[in-house]
Design a protein around this motif. Structure first.
Motif, short mmCIF file in Angstrom:
data_model
loop_
_atom_site.label_atom_id
_atom_site.label_comp_id
_atom_site.label_asym_id
_atom_site.label_seq_id
_atom_site.Cartn_x
_atom_site.Cartn_y
_atom_site.Cartn_z
N ASP A 51 12.52 29.32 0.05
CA ASP A 51 13.63 28.75 -0.62
C ASP A 51 13.84 27.55 -0.49
OD1 ASP A 51 15.80 29.17 -2.27
OD2 ASP A 51 17.01 30.20 -0.88
N TRP A 52 14.55 26.74 -1.42
CA TRP A 52 14.84 25.45 -1.59
C TRP A 52 16.26 25.17 -1.18
CZ3 TRP A 52 11.55 21.16 -1.70
CH2 TRP A 52 10.22 21.29 -2.05
N VAL A 53 16.65 24.52 -0.20
CA VAL A 53 18.11 24.37 0.29
C VAL A 53 18.66 22.96 0.20
CG1 VAL A 53 19.49 24.49 2.55
CG2 VAL A 53 17.41 26.16 2.06
N PRO A 54 19.79 22.85 -0.60
CA PRO A 54 20.30 21.46 -0.60
C PRO A 54 21.03 21.05 0.51
CG PRO A 54 21.76 23.21 -1.51
CD PRO A 54 20.74 23.99 -0.88
N LEU A 55 20.98 19.83 0.99
CA LEU A 55 21.14 19.25 2.37
C LEU A 55 22.33 18.03 1.85
CD1 LEU A 55 18.51 18.47 4.80
CD2 LEU A 55 19.97 20.32 4.66
N GLU A 99 12.29 10.77 5.58
CA GLU A 99 11.45 11.73 6.58
C GLU A 99 12.52 12.72 6.85
OE1 GLU A 99 8.46 9.58 9.22
OE2 GLU A 99 10.24 8.19 9.07
N VAL A 100 11.63 13.84 6.81
CA VAL A 100 12.80 15.01 7.12
C VAL A 100 11.94 16.01 8.22
CG1 VAL A 100 13.88 17.22 6.00
CG2 VAL A 100 13.29 14.97 4.83
N PHE A 101 12.56 15.73 9.42
CA PHE A 101 12.12 16.73 10.62
C PHE A 101 12.86 17.72 10.86
CE2 PHE A 101 11.37 12.15 11.66
CZ PHE A 101 9.98 12.01 11.49
N GLU A 153 16.70 16.09 -6.38
CA GLU A 153 17.09 16.58 -7.55
C GLU A 153 18.61 15.94 -7.82
OE1 GLU A 153 14.78 21.04 -7.91
OE2 GLU A 153 17.11 20.70 -8.28
N ASP A 154 18.63 15.22 -8.94
CA ASP A 154 19.83 14.58 -9.05
C ASP A 154 20.78 14.18 -8.10
OD1 ASP A 154 19.60 15.73 -11.89
OD2 ASP A 154 20.59 17.42 -11.46
N MET A 158 16.83 18.43 -1.25
CA MET A 158 16.43 19.61 -1.13
C MET A 158 15.26 19.85 -0.33
SD MET A 158 18.39 20.97 -3.70
CE MET A 158 17.78 22.46 -4.12
N ILE A 159 15.42 20.61 1.00
CA ILE A 159 14.31 20.71 1.63
C ILE A 159 13.77 22.31 1.32
CG2 ILE A 159 15.03 19.26 3.35
CD1 ILE A 159 15.74 21.52 5.03
N HIS A 160 12.32 22.48 1.58
CA HIS A 160 11.78 23.68 1.67
C HIS A 160 11.79 24.47 2.85
CE1 HIS A 160 7.96 26.01 0.05
NE2 HIS A 160 8.93 26.66 -0.55
N ILE A 161 12.43 25.73 2.67
CA ILE A 161 12.53 26.49 3.87
C ILE A 161 11.41 27.55 3.79
CG2 ILE A 161 13.80 28.20 5.31
CD1 ILE A 161 14.77 25.32 5.68
N VAL A 162 10.62 27.99 4.66
CA VAL A 162 9.73 29.11 4.80
C VAL A 162 10.11 29.74 5.93
CG1 VAL A 162 7.39 29.96 4.83
CG2 VAL A 162 7.94 27.72 3.65
N GLU A 163 10.66 30.95 5.70
CA GLU A 163 10.87 32.27 6.63
C GLU A 163 9.87 33.15 6.96
OE1 GLU A 163 14.50 32.98 4.87
OE2 GLU A 163 15.73 31.67 6.25
#
Ligand code: FES
Length: 164
Positions: A51-55, A99-101, A153-154, A158-163
């Motif tokens: 999913d893509w999660v907005p931060l 950078e997103v860690f 986005e705008d 958004m970060i991509h979460i893989v569960e």
């Protein structure tokens, strides 16, 4: 005649009993199989795993300093619900690059924290240390901090979460 008629009558009764039993089994299967499928299907289904999660808005991020975001997601696998808490450090550079860690240590999954005074991410479990770019400074961890794939986005990060 009576003996053979008696045998014939019993065999007819047996035949009718057999047919009724067979029809009963077919009707039970017609009704029962979809009902069983309905009951157990949630246990076989898996929720979407990525999913893509907005931060947040990128322009509100401090420049050059890691900012921690935390959020919890509930994953449903069959009848079971699992809550996963995420910690994400985001650094916005002057160039606009991000950078997103993950804040999960790559050794045994303790949570690292940013230490401003030492300008390092420090893991409290075995004193693993990571540089601001996520690379290893010292400690037992086998690889740098994991990074999230991201997009803007705008103006929203958004970060991509893989569960799993
Ligand atoms: S869990 Fe982080 S150094 Fe061991």
């Amino acid at each position: 005649m009576s003996e053979s008629g008696h045998e014939h009558g019993l065999s007819r009764r047996g035949f009718v009993t057999g047919v009724v039993g067979l029809l009963g089994s077919i009707i039970a299967a017609i009704i029962g199989i979809p009902a069983i499928g309905y009951l157990i299907s949630p246990a076989l289904k898996r929720q979407s795993q990525d999913d893509w999660v907005p931060l947040g808005q990128v322009d509100t991020l401090p420049e050059g300093e890691p900012k921690l975001f935390t959020f919890t997601r509930t994953q449903k696998v069959g009848w079971e619900r699992t809550a996963n808490t995420y910690g994400v450090y985001v650094i916005r550079h002057a160039s606009g690059e991000l950078e997103v860690f993950s804040n999960i240590c790559t050794h045994l999954s303790c949570r690292v924290t940013w230490n401003e005074a030492e300008s390092q991410f420090i893991c409290p479990c075995h004193d693993g240390r990571f540089a601001k770019d996520g690379s290893i400074i010292s400690g037992p961890q086998p690889r740098p901090l994991d990074r999230f794939e991201y997009q803007v986005e705008d103006g929203t990060l958004m970060i991509h979460i893989v569960e799993v």
